[in-house]
Scaffold this motif. Structure first.
Motif: not given
Length: 531
Positions: A309-332
């Motif tokens: 995806g293009l920069a700034g659209h959230g692609k980098l946030g997915i791994a960071n969220g699953i790994a606990g680096v940035y605050p995340a919510s949802g069902t996994v």
């Protein structure tokens, strides 16, 4: 229409690698010129040349010519650029947080007034004319429609959007401004704030200021620009009136390139929808600049899943969220069981390993040795490579050395030995040290972001080869996030495209450039799960 800027036949080499190839760009008075391209396409380098940034001149300069108002100029420093009427709002804020809005706007251009001492001892004893500075700062803010920003408020207390507008007001306050470069100015803004900024850009254009607008939000570029130039791999692939492009065409031209397919070995068992190792539903991640708004996907056991995806659209946030680096919510769910977010140690304990896109800032202990970088996380998280002595756990230096030598050999890490500081390795070898650390943790799922960023072509191929070997030989499920679509297409089974923080499409590597372009633009009407 009068041309205020021309960049002719610009070439730039970094350590033998050509990053700009005969680039031409011109700008007319009052024109808004959109400059687009993927990460690494050369946009920032081109603007660094225009603004005389030290990184250009400390690495051998550049080839080509720059003309301002028809006159050839030598821009060897940012000060020279400013003297010529060129202003730049960088992607990273250049504000002093403990100073007021007025002080930031007038920084290095403070207004002084005479007093009894300066009349006797000279100009150096003049005092700041706060009244006039405040008046001019207010005028600059009003010009861009920011009547609600208090010019005496400390910058540290401002919302992110207001900081962006203060940056622009600082440039507007420069009386000789002719050209304004805006580098990703809407990346940290909400949709409403971004629309306000686009209106500001239009206002400045009407005042005769020429603007180079760099953004990955292609809809904004098309909405505000008069002309668009598209860069890919350091070269101009197209340029013309904004009205002559559709959003999908721009995205396609940005991402289309020759794919060098790797010779991928067969697996004993191919991944399938009948064996899901991780299920993600409605994931939200609060990562600044890469926010994930609502992402859902099922990850197949044993696959290499690409995220693009293009920069700034959230692609980098997915791994960071699953790994606990940035605050995340949802069902996994991990192997059918609830997975706990926001806990990095929990992620590691359950076989979720993350290699950050910020290799030097987060991924490595730069002043430590190769061997300690390889085992550090395993020692800290699981007590591996230690031995008990009385009441203490001591490092098992023999085991560490044996394991490090094994990894150095297997991954062909070019170093003087296991004790060499990682800081002294090349970028490619630093990345291989990161991979060695991942091997050592024996992951179930390896999330790896931008694994080839900043390394040369040869090292890129080696890194991709090692990821494939890890997947094929050890059965590790790999989720690879990359701005390099060609790399994703060369090794991934499926590629999930993220647009505006949500899943736009899941495409096979063989999908056309047009399909990937539409997906990145968020224009595919249905999620294509064709893998």
């Amino acid at each position: 229409m009068k041309k205020v800027l021309e960049m002719r036949n610009i070439n730039k080499f970094y350590f033998g690698n050509q990053v700009l190839k005969n680039v031409n760009l011109d700008l007319e008075e009052g024109e808004i010129h959109g400059l687009v391209g993927e990460n690494g396409a050369g946009k920032t380098t081109l603007m660094n040349i225009l603004f005389g940034m030290p990184v250009i001149h400390s690495t051998g300069g550049f080839e080509g010519e720059i003309y301002v108002n028809g006159k050839k100029v030598d821009i060897d420093s940012p000060r020279k650029a400013m003297e010529l009427g060129i202003g730049m709002v960088h992607q990273e804020f250049m504000l002093l947080p403990n100073f007021t809005v007025t002080e930031n706007i007038k920084l290095n251009r403070e207004i002084t007034k005479k007093n009894i001492f300066s009349r006797v001892f000279g100009k150096s004893l003049e005092t700041l004319d706060f009244k006039q500075m405040r008046k001019e700062a207010r005028e600059a803010l009003n010009t861009i429609g920011m009547m609600g920003i208090d010019e005496w408020f400390p910058v540290a207390g401002l919302p992110v959007a207001h900081k962006q507008f203060v940056e622009i007001a600082r440039e507007i306050d420069k009386k000789n401004l002719k050209v304004l470069v805006l580098d990703e100015p809407t990346a940290v803004l909400s949709e409403a704030e971004a629309e306000t900024l686009l209106n500001v850009i239009r206002t400045l254009s009407q005042k005769g200021i020429a603007i180079i607008f760099i953004s990955h939000r292609l809809a904004e570029v098309l909405a505000v620009s008069h002309r668009i130039t598209i860069l890919r791999d350091g070269a101009v692939v197209d340029s013309g009136p904004a009205s002559s492009f559709t959003l999908a065409e721009v995205a396609e031209k940005m991402v289309g390139r020759k794919i060098e397919a790797l010779n991928l070995p067969k697996r004993q068992k191919e991944p399938s929808d009948d064996d899901i190792i991780m299920s993600i539903r409605n994931l939200q991640v609060k990562m600044p600049g890469e926010e994930v708004k609502d992402f859902s996907i099922d990850i197949r056991r044993g696959e290499i899943l690409g995220i693009g995806g293009l920069a700034g659209h959230g692609k980098l946030g997915i791994a960071n969220g699953i790994a606990g680096v940035y605050p995340a919510s949802g069902t996994v769910l991990l192997e059918g069981k609830p997975y706990k977010l926001n806990d990095p140690m929990y992620a590691l304990a359950n076989g979720i390993v993350y290699l950050s896109e910020d290799r030097r800032g987060v991924g490595l202990l730069l002043d430590e040795s190769v061997e300690m970088n390889i085992v550090a996380t395993a020692v800290q998280a699981f007590g591996k490579f230690t031995k008990r002595f009385l009441f203490l756990n001591l490092l098992d230096k023999k085991a560490i050395r044996e394991h490090a030598l094994k990894m150095i050999k297997e991954l062909d890490i070019r170093c003087k030995g296991p004790t060499q500081p990682v800081r002294r390795l090349s970028g490619g070898n630093q990345q291989k040290v990161c991979l060695a650390r991942a091997f050592t943790l024996e992951p179930k799922i390896l999330f790896v972001s931008e694994p080839t960023r900043g390394i040369d072509v040869g090292a890129k191929r080696l890194v991709l080869d090692h990821l494939v070997q890890m997947n094929r030989n050890l059965g590790v499920t790999i989720v690879m996030t990359s701005s390099e679509l060609a790399e994703l297409r060369s090794i991934c089974d499926r590629i999930a495209i993220v647009a505006e923080g949500k899943l736009s499409a899941i495409l096979p590597p063989s999908a056309s450039d047009a399909e990937f372009g539409l997906a990145m633009a968020g224009e595919l009407q249905e999620v294509a799960q064709r893998g």
